[in-house]
Design a protein around this motif. Structure first.
Motif, PDB file in Angstrom:
ATOM      1  N   UNK A 225       0.854  -1.188   0.000  1.00 42.19           N
ATOM      2  CA  UNK A 225       0.000   0.000   0.000  1.00 42.19           C
ATOM      3  C   UNK A 225       0.890   1.237   0.000  1.00 42.19           C
ATOM      4  N   UNK A 226       0.737   2.043  -1.033  1.00 50.51           N
ATOM      5  CA  UNK A 226       1.523   3.268  -1.131  1.00 50.51           C
ATOM      6  C   UNK A 226       0.953   4.337  -0.188  1.00 50.51           C
TER       7      UNK A 226
ATOM      8  N   UNK B 167      12.940  -6.174  12.918  1.00 50.34           N
ATOM      9  CA  UNK B 167      13.160  -5.870  11.509  1.00 50.34           C
ATOM     10  C   UNK B 167      13.001  -7.126  10.665  1.00 50.34           C
ATOM     11  N   UNK B 168      12.405  -6.942   9.495  1.00 48.09           N
ATOM     12  CA  UNK B 168      12.363  -7.983   8.475  1.00 48.09           C
ATOM     13  C   UNK B 168      13.217  -7.530   7.298  1.00 48.09           C
ATOM     14  N   UNK B 169      14.056  -8.447   6.807  1.00 48.40           N
ATOM     15  CA  UNK B 169      14.885  -8.180   5.632  1.00 48.40           C
ATOM     16  C   UNK B 169      14.118  -8.660   4.411  1.00 48.40           C
ATOM     17  N   UNK B 170      13.851  -7.727   3.521  1.00 48.68           N
ATOM     18  CA  UNK B 170      13.035  -8.012   2.361  1.00 48.68           C
ATOM     19  C   UNK B 170      13.900  -7.953   1.108  1.00 48.68           C
ATOM     20  N   UNK B 171      13.986  -9.085   0.405  1.00 50.22           N
ATOM     21  CA  UNK B 171      14.681  -9.108  -0.878  1.00 50.22           C
ATOM     22  C   UNK B 171      13.765  -8.494  -1.929  1.00 50.22           C
ATOM     23  N   UNK B 172      14.283  -7.519  -2.659  1.00 44.83           N
ATOM     24  CA  UNK B 172      13.498  -6.792  -3.662  1.00 44.83           C
ATOM     25  C   UNK B 172      14.081  -7.102  -5.036  1.00 44.83           C
ATOM     26  N   UNK B 173      13.317  -7.786  -5.850  1.00 46.86           N
ATOM     27  CA  UNK B 173      13.796  -8.193  -7.168  1.00 46.86           C
ATOM     28  C   UNK B 173      13.904  -6.989  -8.094  1.00 46.86           C
ATOM     29  N   UNK B 174      14.748  -7.073  -9.131  1.00 46.39           N
ATOM     30  CA  UNK B 174      14.823  -5.989 -10.119  1.00 46.39           C
ATOM     31  C   UNK B 174      13.446  -5.712 -10.721  1.00 46.39           C
ATOM     32  N   UNK B 175      13.108  -4.462 -10.799  1.00 46.13           N
ATOM     33  CA  UNK B 175      11.802  -4.061 -11.319  1.00 46.13           C
ATOM     34  C   UNK B 175      10.775  -3.799 -10.248  1.00 46.13           C
ATOM     35  N   UNK B 176      10.960  -4.373  -9.073  1.00 48.04           N
ATOM     36  CA  UNK B 176      10.055  -4.076  -7.951  1.00 48.04           C
ATOM     37  C   UNK B 176      10.559  -2.823  -7.244  1.00 48.04           C
ATOM     38  N   UNK B 177       9.628  -1.998  -6.806  1.00 44.32           N
ATOM     39  CA  UNK B 177      10.002  -0.726  -6.185  1.00 44.32           C
ATOM     40  C   UNK B 177       9.322  -0.601  -4.826  1.00 44.32           C
ATOM     41  N   UNK B 178      10.133  -0.398  -3.803  1.00 44.82           N
ATOM     42  CA  UNK B 178       9.626  -0.061  -2.480  1.00 44.82           C
ATOM     43  C   UNK B 178      10.253   1.245  -2.041  1.00 44.82           C
ATOM     44  N   UNK B 179       9.472   2.040  -1.330  1.00 45.90           N
ATOM     45  CA  UNK B 179       9.981   3.294  -0.793  1.00 45.90           C
ATOM     46  C   UNK B 179       9.636   3.386   0.681  1.00 45.90           C
ATOM     47  N   UNK B 180      10.439   4.085   1.476  1.00 48.07           N
ATOM     48  CA  UNK B 180      10.102   4.263   2.889  1.00 48.07           C
ATOM     49  C   UNK B 180       8.697   4.846   3.054  1.00 48.07           C
ATOM     50  N   UNK B 181       7.942   4.275   3.970  1.00 46.72           N
ATOM     51  CA  UNK B 181       6.557   4.690   4.184  1.00 46.72           C
ATOM     52  C   UNK B 181       5.546   3.756   3.571  1.00 46.72           C
TER      53      UNK B 181
END
Length: 441
Positions: free
Chosen positions: A369-370, A390-404
């Motif tokens: 949820x943005x 804390x959870x360590x999240x692997x982010x694949x190329x092309x996926x975008x996460x931003x703080x918040x």
């Protein structure tokens, strides 16, 4: 069924609820129907989706009805009175617990029938159980040794009551008046205790390892006035293969037959089994009237079915083998916020071992949820490990996460999810809070 469920105050001590200005009750929150993202909650937060839990409860009730099983779901999964009441309202015969403390909680809530799926050896707890049984509570213990029988006997009749007596068999009545006469001793209660003898398997948990051992323990039970031998019990959930499960359940049935042949069982007999991975095999092998001369009640104890999950039980549910009988739906969601994206391919989320189960698999990202409220699928995201917070999240190329961003996770193994949360919001399909579960661990 109406249980004595307190409407507890929810305040600054309740994780995930943002209440700096004063407490509220579950009833007040339900009346206000606040949205999960309207500012009254913070992250992380575990929620129960009402529609999914209700569907699961109905599914298991229908499964048991079709197969002639009684249901005593394991309360240790949730220890949440609201969910226990819903299962009883759907027709559950009783509830199962793992410890005497859990039995005490259910007694205070008003659950009328409880199975303790462990051998109880604590004399203080056993005396209380005998007293409550004498007052009309229907509670069942299990034993797998003569030591367990002796401990129960001492709680009822005091010193010396564990000696083998006349060999008279108790009534065997399941659901009869629990205020039997018993034997009064100097330190015992004079009450009685209903007992199931437990069969186990090699490398498993508790339980006699052979049918002959089961007969020895059962004979010790019937040698004590005030102990009522009601049947046999076992747990197949630690076995990996269907052939092993079927062999064990068949041996459990053989154990009941051996006790009947030895004249140790009364006219009504209880047989109990069933975790959440093999209950279809319990239905196939233990349901029905297969013990001639006795009225048989087969009790299933599957506990994780009430919420299911997105991990271990999603993989091992019996409804994968018998899809026409199901399905179950994951009813728990854990929301947590992205705190940092310090390098390509990595995001840190504010959720850890204090919040999420991790013994049976890591949380599973489901959606993102943005900050503007839009939601997308959590494609390309995977949890790789957890710290305390804390959870360590692997982010694949092309996926975008931003703080918040807020990530919705499914969980794996609900039995170690509920114990981390004292209060859990219940949400409708619009993510409005319509109730709050209290847990009692």
């Amino acid at each position: 069924m109406t249980l004595d469920i307190p409407d507890e105050r929810i305040d600054w001590r309740s994780k995930g609820f943002w209440l700096p200005d004063g407490p509220v009750t579950a009833a007040q929150l339900a009346a206000a129907r606040p949205g999960l993202f309207d500012g009254g909650f913070t992250w992380p937060m575990l929620v129960l989706r009402r529609s999914a839990a209700a569907a699961n409860i109905a599914t298991m009730a229908a499964f048991c009805a079709r197969h002639g099983l009684d249901f005593a779901p394991h309360a240790k999964t949730t220890m949440a009175p609201g969910l226990l009441a819903a299962q009883l309202d759907a027709g559950a015969w009783g509830m199962t617990v793992a410890t005497a403390n859990q039995a005490l909680v259910l007694r205070r809530l008003g659950v009328p029938r409880v199975v303790i799926a462990n051998q109880v050896l604590d004399p203080t707890a056993l005396r209380w159980l005998a007293q409550e049984s004498a007052r009309g509570w229907e509670v069942y213990l299990q034993v797998d040794s003569e030591a367990g029988v002796a401990a129960a006997a001492a709680a009822i009749g005091g010193p010396g009551s564990g000696a083998v007596g006349s060999g008279a068999v108790g009534s065997g009545a399941v659901g009869s008046d629990p205020g039997g006469s018993g034997v009064v001793g100097s330190t015992g209660t004079g009450g009685r205790l209903r007992v199931l003898v437990e069969l186990g398997h090699s490398g498993g948990r508790t339980g006699c390892r052979t049918v002959p051992q089961l007969v020895v323990v059962a004979r010790a039970v019937t040698g004590v006035a005030g102990l009522e031998l009601c049947g046999v019990t076992g747990y197949e959930g630690a076995l990996d293969a269907q052939a092993e499960v079927d062999a064990f359940l068949s041996e459990l049935a053989d154990g009941a037959r051996a006790l009947a042949a030895a004249g140790l069982l009364g006219p009504r007999v209880l047989v109990s089994a069933g975790g959440s991975a093999w209950f279809d095999r319990v239905a196939a092998l233990l349901a029905g009237q297969w013990l001639p001369g006795h009225e048989l009640r087969t009790v299933l104890r599957s506990g994780a079915s009430v919420t299911h999950d997105d991990g271990m039980y999603a993989d091992c549910t019996p409804f994968r083998r018998v899809p026409a009988e199901g399905p179950l739906a994951a009813a728990l969601d854990l929301y947590a916020q992205v705190l940092s994206v310090p390098e390509p391919g990595l995001a840190l989320v504010g959720m850890g071992k204090r919040d999420a189960p991790f013994d049976g698999g890591l949380p599973v990202p489901r959606s993102v949820r943005r900050p503007d409220g839009t939601a997308i699928a959590a494609d390309g995201l995977a949890v790789t490990r957890l710290n305390d917070h804390h959870a360590y999240l692997k982010v694949a190329p092309g996926a975008v996460l931003t703080p918040g961003d807020i990530v919705r996770f499914g969980i794996s193994h609900p039995c170690t999810a509920f114990d981390k949360w004292r209060h859990i919001p219940v949400v409708d399909d619009d993510l409005r809070v319509v109730d709050v579960l209290h847990t009692y661990f």
